[in-house]
Motif scaffolding. Structure first.
Motif, PDB file in Angstrom:
ATOM      1  N   ALA A 134      -8.740   8.249   2.452  1.00 32.81           N
ATOM      2  CA  ALA A 134      -9.590   7.213   1.860  1.00 32.81           C
ATOM      3  C   ALA A 134     -11.044   7.357   2.302  1.00 32.81           C
ATOM      4  CB  ALA A 134      -9.061   5.829   2.224  1.00 32.81           C
ATOM      5  N   THR A 135     -11.256   7.768   3.538  1.00 31.70           N
ATOM      6  CA  THR A 135     -12.624   7.766   4.075  1.00 31.70           C
ATOM      7  C   THR A 135     -13.279   9.145   4.044  1.00 31.70           C
ATOM      8  OG1 THR A 135     -11.715   8.091   6.294  1.00 31.70           O
ATOM      9  CG2 THR A 135     -12.197   5.819   5.634  1.00 31.70           C
TER      10      THR A 135
ATOM     11  N   THR B 142      -8.559  -6.483   6.394  1.00 27.48           N
ATOM     12  CA  THR B 142      -9.232  -5.738   7.468  1.00 27.48           C
ATOM     13  C   THR B 142      -8.975  -4.241   7.327  1.00 27.48           C
ATOM     14  OG1 THR B 142      -7.330  -6.239   8.893  1.00 27.48           O
ATOM     15  CG2 THR B 142      -9.289  -7.592   9.174  1.00 27.48           C
ATOM     16  N   THR B 143      -7.749  -3.879   6.917  1.00 23.07           N
ATOM     17  CA  THR B 143      -7.456  -2.454   6.774  1.00 23.07           C
ATOM     18  C   THR B 143      -8.267  -1.841   5.640  1.00 23.07           C
ATOM     19  OG1 THR B 143      -5.220  -2.880   7.566  1.00 23.07           O
ATOM     20  CG2 THR B 143      -5.610  -0.747   6.564  1.00 23.07           C
TER      21      THR B 143
ATOM     22  N   ILE C 218      -5.789   1.539  13.125  1.00 25.78           N
ATOM     23  CA  ILE C 218      -6.656   2.017  12.032  1.00 25.78           C
ATOM     24  C   ILE C 218      -8.018   1.321  12.091  1.00 25.78           C
ATOM     25  CG2 ILE C 218      -6.936   1.966   9.508  1.00 25.78           C
ATOM     26  CD1 ILE C 218      -5.000   4.140  10.586  1.00 25.78           C
ATOM     27  N   ILE C 219      -8.006   0.011  12.334  1.00 21.91           N
ATOM     28  CA  ILE C 219      -9.276  -0.721  12.414  1.00 21.91           C
ATOM     29  C   ILE C 219     -10.101  -0.204  13.598  1.00 21.91           C
ATOM     30  CG2 ILE C 219     -10.285  -3.017  12.821  1.00 21.91           C
ATOM     31  CD1 ILE C 219      -7.840  -4.127  11.268  1.00 21.91           C
TER      32      ILE C 219
ATOM     33  N   SER D 159     -11.677  -1.283   6.655  1.00 18.70           N
ATOM     34  CA  SER D 159     -11.749  -0.108   7.536  1.00 18.70           C
ATOM     35  C   SER D 159     -11.639   1.195   6.755  1.00 18.70           C
ATOM     36  CB  SER D 159     -10.605  -0.130   8.550  1.00 18.70           C
ATOM     37  OG  SER D 159     -10.694  -1.264   9.347  1.00 18.70           O
ATOM     38  N   MET D 160     -11.058   1.110   5.581  1.00 16.47           N
ATOM     39  CA  MET D 160     -10.934   2.299   4.742  1.00 16.47           C
ATOM     40  C   MET D 160     -12.144   2.477   3.835  1.00 16.47           C
ATOM     41  SD  MET D 160      -6.883   2.052   3.891  1.00 16.47           S
ATOM     42  CE  MET D 160      -6.430   3.705   3.410  1.00 16.47           C
ATOM     43  N   GLY D 161     -13.148   1.671   4.076  1.00 14.03           N
ATOM     44  CA  GLY D 161     -14.402   1.848   3.361  1.00 14.03           C
ATOM     45  C   GLY D 161     -14.499   1.103   2.046  1.00 14.03           C
TER      46      GLY D 161
ATOM     47  N   SER E  37     -11.603   3.162  12.756  1.00  8.63           N
ATOM     48  CA  SER E  37     -12.766   3.091  11.870  1.00  8.63           C
ATOM     49  C   SER E  37     -14.023   2.663  12.624  1.00  8.63           C
ATOM     50  CB  SER E  37     -12.493   2.149  10.690  1.00  8.63           C
ATOM     51  OG  SER E  37     -12.507   0.807  11.118  1.00  8.63           O
ATOM     52  N   GLN E  38     -13.832   1.863  13.688  1.00  8.14           N
ATOM     53  CA  GLN E  38     -14.982   1.456  14.498  1.00  8.14           C
ATOM     54  C   GLN E  38     -15.423   2.596  15.416  1.00  8.14           C
ATOM     55  OE1 GLN E  38     -15.410  -1.144  12.517  1.00  8.14           O
ATOM     56  NE2 GLN E  38     -16.150  -2.399  14.203  1.00  8.14           N
TER      57      GLN E  38
ATOM     58  N   PRO F 208      -2.374  -3.398  11.750  1.00  7.10           N
ATOM     59  CA  PRO F 208      -3.336  -2.355  11.397  1.00  7.10           C
ATOM     60  C   PRO F 208      -4.335  -2.030  12.507  1.00  7.10           C
ATOM     61  CG  PRO F 208      -4.182  -4.430  10.631  1.00  7.10           C
ATOM     62  CD  PRO F 208      -2.937  -4.738  11.433  1.00  7.10           C
TER      63      PRO F 208
ATOM     64  N   TRP G 237      -5.689   6.964   5.961  1.00  7.21           N
ATOM     65  CA  TRP G 237      -7.057   6.490   6.243  1.00  7.21           C
ATOM     66  C   TRP G 237      -8.060   7.629   6.038  1.00  7.21           C
ATOM     67  CZ3 TRP G 237     -10.623   7.909  10.038  1.00  7.21           C
ATOM     68  CH2 TRP G 237     -11.755   7.085  10.124  1.00  7.21           C
TER      69      TRP G 237
END
Lengths: 77, 158
Positions: A53-54, B26-27, A18-19, B30-32, A22-23, A15, A50
């Protein structure tokens, strides 16, 4: 597509792109575009997921010789 | 609005299963999502310091000597072959730039994943808090986890 910031995820597997995204997105201002470059094909499905979701805006992904260039517009903090 | 909760019971202490748990943790962070990892039984080995043994009585000491702790000493669920399997797996993970379990623990902390250690396993195995790495958020039992599950969006048992 023209991006404001590029995030290099070449060679990283799920992942991690994706991580890292997000950072990285935290450093952008609203309206700016982040380009995520990756070699893991999972990015094609994972980045839109992603974004869903965000609440960030997924702009698309381009593929060139097994490399992926995906774009996200930051629309919220 | 409260964040959606993702809860994982980490029962297994196998490298491959724990890796799957941390990838999801962790994923989802990261997806909130709010992520809670409840470490119990063999899973607590992930958070144990590398010590020769621990425990209060002879049986616990023997068990904890056989059941080595430490995030970089986890066995594989298949093809363990006296440690040859995990050794190969760790080299392969490095080649593919997959973080080690220790790195995943640190990354999870940075992403705000909450780590809960099971108090029953603690007493049962004779562990002390100082047998464990820093950064455990809570020491709790089944009711705490079940309440998280009740409030949770997703809950897994690995």
């Amino acid at each position: 597509m023209k991006a404001d910031v590029t995030l290099d995820c070449f060679g990283l597997l799920c992942p991690m792109p994706i991580i890292s995204t997000s950072q990285k997105i935290k450093e952008l201002k609203i309206g700016q575009i982040l380009e995520v470059t990756a070699t893991d094909e999972g990015i094609k499905a994972d980045l839109p997921a992603w974004c869903k979701a965000t609440g960030q805006e997924f702009l698309g992904v381009e593929e060139k010789n097994g490399e992926f260039f995906a774009y996200v517009r930051k629309v919220k903090e | 609005m409260d964040k959606e909760k993702f809860n994982i019971v980490v029962f297994s202490g196998d490298l491959d299963k724990v890796l799957a748990a941390f990838i999801l943790a962790t994923t989802s962070a990261s997806m909130g999502m709010e992520v809670n990892m409840f470490f119990t039984f063999w899973g607590l080995n992930v958070l144990r310091k590398k010590k020769l043994t621990s425990g209060r009585n002879i049986l616990q000491k023997m068990m904890n000597f056989m059941n080595m702790g430490g995030a970089d000493r986890l066995p594989l669920s298949k093809f363990n072959m006296l440690g040859l399997g995990p050794m190969m797996m760790k080299i392969m993970m490095k080649q593919s730039k997959i973080p080690s379990i220790e790195e995943f623990v640190r990354m999870s902390k940075d992403l705000g994943v909450k780590m809960i250690a099971c108090t029953t396993t603690f007493s049962f195995m004779g562990f002390q808090k100082d047998d464990f790495i820093d950064g455990i958020d809570d020491f709790a039992g089944a009711a705490t986890f079940l309440q998280l599950v009740r409030e949770g969006k997703i809950s897994y048992f690995i």
